[in-house]
Each structure stands twice: as C-alpha cells, then as structure tokens.
Design an enzyme around this catalytic site. Structure first.
Site, PDB file in Angstrom:
ATOM      1  N   LYS A   3     -24.713  -6.828  19.270  1.00 31.32           N
ATOM      2  CA  LYS A   3     -25.200  -7.945  20.115  1.00 31.32           C
ATOM      3  C   LYS A   3     -26.398  -7.996  19.418  1.00 31.32           C
ATOM      4  CE  LYS A   3     -26.629  -9.380  24.438  1.00 31.32           C
ATOM      5  NZ  LYS A   3     -26.891  -8.904  25.922  1.00 31.32           N
ATOM      6  N   ASP A  59     -30.814  -8.343  37.020  1.00 31.37           N
ATOM      7  CA  ASP A  59     -30.116  -9.368  36.540  1.00 31.37           C
ATOM      8  C   ASP A  59     -29.017  -8.900  35.673  1.00 31.37           C
ATOM      9  OD1 ASP A  59     -31.093 -11.590  37.492  1.00 31.37           O
ATOM     10  OD2 ASP A  59     -32.001 -12.397  35.499  1.00 31.37           O
TER      11      ASP A  59
END
Lengths: 401, 401
Positions: free
Chosen positions: A142, A270
């Site tokens: 990523k 989050d």
C-alpha cells in the site's frame, strides 16, 4: 505476465548443462520494477547483516539507502536512475520473524511475479493510496503519505513490543517492510502487510466496520460493484452476523479488546475492522460453472518454482482451526463457521488503516461533525480514541450474538 | 580469517531446523569489505540482466553505479557510506565467459573469504599499485590509476574481439572485472585478473622479462627477499632456460607472437612476461619438513562450501597437459617440463602490465634513454612497440634453446 525466463545453455565444456535463470523485474510500471528490485536488494543485504541479539533504540531510527545510476546498462527493464530506502531494516526483519514470515517466502512472493494493482474496489489506477497485491495473494502493498510514515515511525517501538508480547497473535496490520522508492525525482512510500483476505478462498462479501452508524452505509455506486465494500449500516440492515465457533468468537473479542486498547494508548483511531466472507457452497458452484481453462487463478501459487531445499514454513493462524473444517493453513486471519451452522462460511477478520493519530487534525473533524450532527456526536466515527475502541468492540460483540 | 558465520537456529514451529547463513564482508580494511560487497552486488545484478545476444558499441561505454548510505545499520562490518561503479558489466561478463570463469566461481573466490594483500614482493602495504590475491589464489586484484583505466577502456573493444578470436587462449592478462570503489570520498580503481601463478603449486623462482638487457637486473635488496623478482640479466647470468616440451614451446612462441602483435597494433609496450617456476622435488622436500598443522594453506579451497547443485566448470589451460605429468587442471598458464627432463618443473607464463601506451610520455623516455645510453637505444626497454615486441619474442625463443 511471467517475469521469469529460463534459458538452457548447453556448455561446450565437458558436456555439462548450465541453466542460468534470468530473474527479471519487468513490470507494467516502473514503481513495481523498482519495488521488486528493492525487495530483492534489501532481503539480500540482510543475508550479510546478522540480526542484533536485541533491538536497540537506534534500530528504530535506522535506514539503508541504495541509489542506482546505470548508463547504457539494463535500460530495457529498469529505469536508469532510482533509489530505494528501507526503513528500520532490523526491526522489520524481526517483525517478519514474529509474524512467521520467512525472508525467502517474502522475497519469493513479492519478486517471482509482478504484484498486481488491486482494483477490486474500483479505484482508479492513479488514485491514492494505491494498493497492490502479491501474485500469490499473501501480501498487500500500500502506498502511504509521509505523515503516515512518520506516524508509523513514532509508534514502531510500541508496536514491535506489543507484537512480541502477543507472539504475533494480533488482528493489527502485520507491518512487514517499509520502503521509499524514488524514480525520476518522484517519491513513493510503500508498506508491505500480510493480506487479510484469503489466498485460497476468494471473498464474496466484504465489510469495512467502524462500529459507528452515522454516515456508515455504502453508496449506491459502491453497491453496484462486483465486490462492494459494505459498511456498518449495511451489515445491520442485511442482518449479517459473525457466526463463529464460541471459542473463536471469544478469542476474537479478546484480541480485538487488547488490540484496540493498544491503539487507544497510541492515540490512534479511525481504523476499521475489515471482514471478508467466503461462502464455500457459492465457491463450489462458481467453480463448477467456470470454464476449465480459466480456473488457474486459485492455484497461482504453483506457478512459482519452489526449490526443494527451501521449505517454506507454515505461518499458522490467529485462530484455532475447526477439525474437519476447511484447510486454513497459512490463512492467518481466517475463521471457519461452526460445523453445525447452516452454511459453510470462512470469515477473514483483521484491523486496517490504523495510522490516524487523534491530534489536531482529528479534533477539528470532531468539532465539525458535532456541529453537523448535534448531540449525536457519540455515534460519529471520529470520537476520541477510547470511545472509538469501545464502540467497535461493542459492535462486534453484538454481531456475534 | 574466516568471514563466514553459520548459526543453527532451532525453529520452534514444527521442529524444523533452519540454518541461516550470514555471509559477512568483514575484512581487515574497508576497501576490501566494499570490494567483496561490490562483487556480490554486481554479480547478483547480472542475474537480473539477460546478456545481449551481441555486444554493442554502447556496452563498451556502459557502467552501473550503486551508492549506499546506511544510518544506524550494519555499521560494525561495513562503512556507512560507499559507492561501487562497475565498468562495462556486459563486456566483462562476456570476457569471464570467454575465459571460462563461471560467475558463481568468480563470486565464490572473491567473496567467500577476504582477499589477502599480496606482499610476496615485499612492497609496503600502502604502496601503489596495490595487489591482492583471492583466498583460493585463482584471481589477483590490482589497483589502477585513472590513466590505466582510460587506456583499458580505449583498447577494450579490440581486446574483447581479440579474446573472442583466440577463444580465450592468449597469454594476455585476463581482465575479468573493472571497478571503482569510493569510500569516504577516496576513489580506488580495481581490476580483477586471473592469477598467472599456480593455485596448487607455489612458485620458487620468479622472473619479470622484457627482452632487454639494459638496467634489467634485480637489485641486491630485491635478491635478498624470499621470492625475489628476477629480471632478464639474472635469467641469462644464472643460465636459466625454459625447458618445455617441444609442442608447448612452439605454442608459447605462437601465442606470444600473436599477443605481442596485438599489443603492437594497440601501441602498447613496456609489458613483461611473468615467469614463475615451481620445482616439484623442492616442494616435496618442503612439504616433508613442514609441521603438519601448518600445511593447510594449500587446501584453502576446501574451506569454502560448495553447494552440490553448483558445479564449478573447469577452465582448462592455454597449454596441453603432459600425460602422466602433474595435475594442471584449472592452472591456465601452466606448462610442465618434459618427462625426460632432469627436473620436474612447472612453468607459469603470462603477460602482465600491458596498459602502457606508447605516446607522448614514452617518447620522451626514449629520448632520455638514448641520451644516456647512446646508440645502444635498440636494447632499451622503451623502444617503439614493434621493436619491443620483436625483442621479447626473440629473448623467449632463445630461452627455449
């Protein structure tokens, strides 16, 4: 698609057959060529650096940089000028060991064949962050921005300590290597992690759960996709449950509680719980309907040569297997539904996107959402880390019945 | 002395025994560490670059540069900042192939153990040029100045063509790799060549022959050494001869004639014919007198692990072996004295120091010597290349009887 070329050369001397093997880092885009080259280089370098008996504070500030400038050499396959920086090589080597990822397995998975852009979520090719998946689906790659890299650095010692404490049995992302690639002045940060989803078992349903019900539903556009990323409200509205064996369910909550406590201590929030669900009956039906010549995708593993003298150790899993259930060897995040359940499902469950620090940026987001949703702020994604963690654990607990 | 450390690690999982092998480039001086690292890096790089079907002009101008900057990483063994530049990687790869040097053999010889400074000639450690010899005595590593590097570049295409034409059967130096190492801003050019002298057979007498008799005698200081480098006049005064089988003698003159013709075409001169002589009877006597525990130096080859799947091809030699004579396998420059000769000698004969261009610099040297020695200029080392070549061949022809 193959990036390997084997040439048999018949030596003139003594009739011996030499088999040079050209392992090329040919890829569809330079960033992948350089990534494969970089993995090869950095793993090779570690063969020449004995691991320290104990990681020292300096190891968490370390890096190794390599810069290549070629002239009239190898220009067909690689860019002529590039740099690779590996962060904290000894730390990530140790993390790979903690997570049961053999260096040779890591090298083989990431360099035998080009990693593929993961476009399952329909994101555009040049979107950020970018995802790639290793050809054998073991690892995801990523892209990160420099803020996330800084955040990872700032929690790395704690993360490492936590992983050691848990002996690698955690739902946190398994950070296996962190790199910065520079090609023609353009920098790309890449993190390699273990893929949450199955290598052998394709996922039919996918949820990104945060434990919040405010603004947590997939858009109609998202739902129109082959494999939409559904959210908390979709999970509830479609009456999904996590049908796990009681033992595995208990373990899931224990791990999730411990992991989110650690995240809270780090002021991280989050994050999401990524849940993928494989339906064995549906997979069998799909396989039956599929033309024979196209079903090689699930055996991609066999494409790679496995030298007989290099056994790949099995990495085991976070959860105990069900006796008589599906083969979940090397599927770290997998849990099979209990034998007496109406369906044969395999769940893949792991935490993702943990590197958001609850600091100045997030506080302003909270303020904005409070204004927008009034006193319902408790249910908004960006509440304080402790509430955030508690809410997610409660959501998952309810999903278990 | 060993730079390898093998650690047996008992894996907890499944009781498998993993044997990681740390191959360290630990050496007495940084230039050798970086050299070993550079050989490892450059040979590895070539595994990812298929050789061109045909070498192109650009390949002779090519280079590959790598720059390493480490921070808090691997600082016990290697400098933290260094650069390695390999010149014309595809050309030297092809030259190694022409000379029958397998890449794995090259890697193994130069990196399994630290090359040793060759102090046989009694030169000081920091003298220039510096010589090193690979632990297995197969290869010599010599430092060069930038002029010699430029000269090698300027003749490289011709050299390569000549080597191909001769199928590697030449007495010229076998140039196998050319590197520039930069450590803390200090540059060192190193060339790797096949060792003229024997791997298995130590040399008892050594001559550096130029075919000239003017100022060509070893000094008394030189003669006092264990293995002095004797010169043309010493050869004549001590009544040495090259007692070779007629076939080998004929071949020697043919090769020398052809090689010196090539050198003449390149305007190169001032080279020497290096002659080493191994006396089998003397060696046997020395071995008998030597304490047992010290005679391991001749079997240093066995210290290196030889993976069973990596056969090292024999490189053969320039001269035909004598049936029933000593084992000269892998002794390229060796010629055994004929079976009916009074002594059992093994000669090692090759050309060295060929990179002096007959240009402005040499012309002034000729002028100076002509002034000093008057009309005897014909016999002075720095006559024109053609005369130089002719004189050396004649000297060697006379030495053969």
């Amino acid at each position: 698609m193959s990036t390997k070329k084997k040439t048999k050369v018949l030596s003139k001397k003594k009739g011996k057959i030499l088999v040079p093997k050209w392992k090329l880092f040919r890829a569809k885009e330079p960033v992948l060529s350089v990534f494969m080259w970089g993995i090869n280089h950095t793993v090779d370098q570690l063969l020449h650096v004995p691991p320290p008996g104990l990681l020292m504070p300096d190891d968490f500030k370390a890096y190794s940089k390599v810069k290549i400038d070629n002239h009239n050499f190898n220009k067909d396959i690689m860019p002529s000028h590039y740099k690779v920086k590996e962060y904290c090589p000894n730390v990530f080597r140790n993390l790979r060991e903690q997570f049961g990822v053999d260096n040779f397995e890591y090298l083989r998975s990431l360099t035998s064949y080009e990693p593929e852009p993961d476009l399952l979520d329909g994101s555009a090719k040049d979107s950020t962050p970018r995802f790639f998946i290793s050809y054998d689906k073991k690892f995801v790659i990523k892209s990160m921005d420099s803020e996330a890299v800084a955040e990872l650095h700032s929690v790395l010692r704690n993360y490492h300590q936590y992983v050691v404490e848990k002996q690698g049995k955690t739902l946190l992302p398994q950070y296996l290597g962190l790199y910065r690639l520079t090609i023609e002045g353009s920098e790309t940060y890449l993190i390699v992690m273990r893929n949450v989803f199955g290598r052998k078992y394709g996922v039919h349903t996918k949820f990104d759960l945060k434990g919040s019900t405010v603004s947590r539903a997939a858009s109609d556009k998202e739902k129109a996709k082959d494999l939409p990323t559904l959210k908390d409200n979709d999970f509830l509205e479609q009456n999904w449950k996590l049908n796990l064996p009681p033992e595995a369910g208990k373990l899931l909550i224990e791990m999730l509680t411990s992991d989110t406590e650690w995240l809270t201590r780090m002021h991280l929030m989050d994050y999401s719980l990524l849940v993928g669900i494989h339906d064995c009956e549906r997979a069998a039906q799909e396989a039956a309907n599929r033309p024979v010549e196209q079903n090689s995708e699930e055996s991609g593993d066999e494409l790679a040569p496995t030298p007989p003298d290099s056994p790949i150790p099995s990495t085991g899993g976070a959860f105990p297997g069900v006796s008589g259930g599906p083969d979940l060897d090397d599927e770290f995040y997998a849990i099979a539904s209990p034998a007496d359940f109406e369906k044969n499902l395999i769940y893949f469950i792991g935490l993702v996107d943990i590197l958001t620090y609850y600091g100045i940026k997030k506080r302003s987001a909270t303020a904005a959402k409070t204004v927008k949703y009034g006193s319902d702020a408790e249910n908004i994604s960006t509440v304080k880390p402790e509430q955030y963690a508690k809410r997610l654990v409660e959501f998952v607990s309810r999903a278990l019945n």
